[in-house]
Design a protein around this motif. Structure first.
Motif, PDB file in Angstrom:
ATOM      1  N   ILE A 117      92.322  -1.172 -22.963  1.00  0.00           N
ATOM      2  CA  ILE A 117      91.359  -2.198 -22.569  1.00  0.00           C
ATOM      3  C   ILE A 117      91.888  -3.595 -22.899  1.00  0.00           C
ATOM      4  O   ILE A 117      91.828  -4.499 -22.067  1.00  0.00           O
ATOM      5  N   THR A 118      92.435  -3.760 -24.075  1.00  0.00           N
ATOM      6  CA  THR A 118      92.948  -5.059 -24.505  1.00  0.00           C
ATOM      7  C   THR A 118      94.124  -5.526 -23.646  1.00  0.00           C
ATOM      8  O   THR A 118      94.196  -6.702 -23.270  1.00  0.00           O
ATOM      9  N   ASN A 119      95.031  -4.616 -23.320  1.00  0.00           N
ATOM     10  CA  ASN A 119      96.245  -4.998 -22.602  1.00  0.00           C
ATOM     11  C   ASN A 119      96.073  -5.142 -21.098  1.00  0.00           C
ATOM     12  O   ASN A 119      96.879  -5.822 -20.460  1.00  0.00           O
ATOM     13  N   HIS A 120      95.056  -4.518 -20.521  1.00  0.00           N
ATOM     14  CA  HIS A 120      94.966  -4.487 -19.057  1.00  0.00           C
ATOM     15  C   HIS A 120      93.707  -5.116 -18.466  1.00  0.00           C
ATOM     16  O   HIS A 120      93.609  -5.246 -17.248  1.00  0.00           O
ATOM     17  N   PHE A 121      92.759  -5.493 -19.307  1.00  0.00           N
ATOM     18  CA  PHE A 121      91.503  -6.030 -18.791  1.00  0.00           C
ATOM     19  C   PHE A 121      91.093  -7.257 -19.601  1.00  0.00           C
ATOM     20  O   PHE A 121      91.333  -7.322 -20.795  1.00  0.00           O
ATOM     21  N   ASP A 122      90.433  -8.192 -18.918  1.00  0.00           N
ATOM     22  CA  ASP A 122      89.968  -9.408 -19.598  1.00  0.00           C
ATOM     23  C   ASP A 122      88.831  -9.106 -20.567  1.00  0.00           C
ATOM     24  O   ASP A 122      88.710  -9.755 -21.607  1.00  0.00           O
TER      25      ASP A 122
END
Length: 89
Positions: free
Chosen positions: A15-20
């Motif tokens: 979630i942290t690496n791929h989504f705002d």
């Protein structure tokens, strides 16, 4: 680190690496746009989080059992937020 902690950590990294935002992640994995994640959609999230294929089915079932508060066997946005809050602890 327990297996549960390891899995939640991988989900957090995804979630942290791929989504705002976590909401953007939720919307991405909600393929049918019903504002709920089915076990199939959760399995896709777990696959993208690089959870072992053997474990995906088991983990998706456990996530639904642990966070589905209204008993519909789906994870809605509020239930997803509760899971995310546990990850951040």
């Amino acid at each position: 680190m327990t297996t549960e902690e390891s899995i939640l950590n991988k989900i957090q990294i995804l979630i942290t690496n791929h989504f705002d935002t976590p909401q953007k992640a939720f919307e991405f994995f909600d393929e049918d746009s019903d504002r709920k994640l089915s076990k199939k959609e959760i399995v896709k999230l777990l696959k993208d989080a690089e959870i072992n294929g053997f474990l995906r089915g088991i983990v998706s079932t456990k996530l639904v059992e642990g966070y589905d508060k209204n008993g519909d066997e789906l994870i809605d946005w509020e239930e997803f937020k509760a899971a995310i809050a546990k990850i951040k602890k």
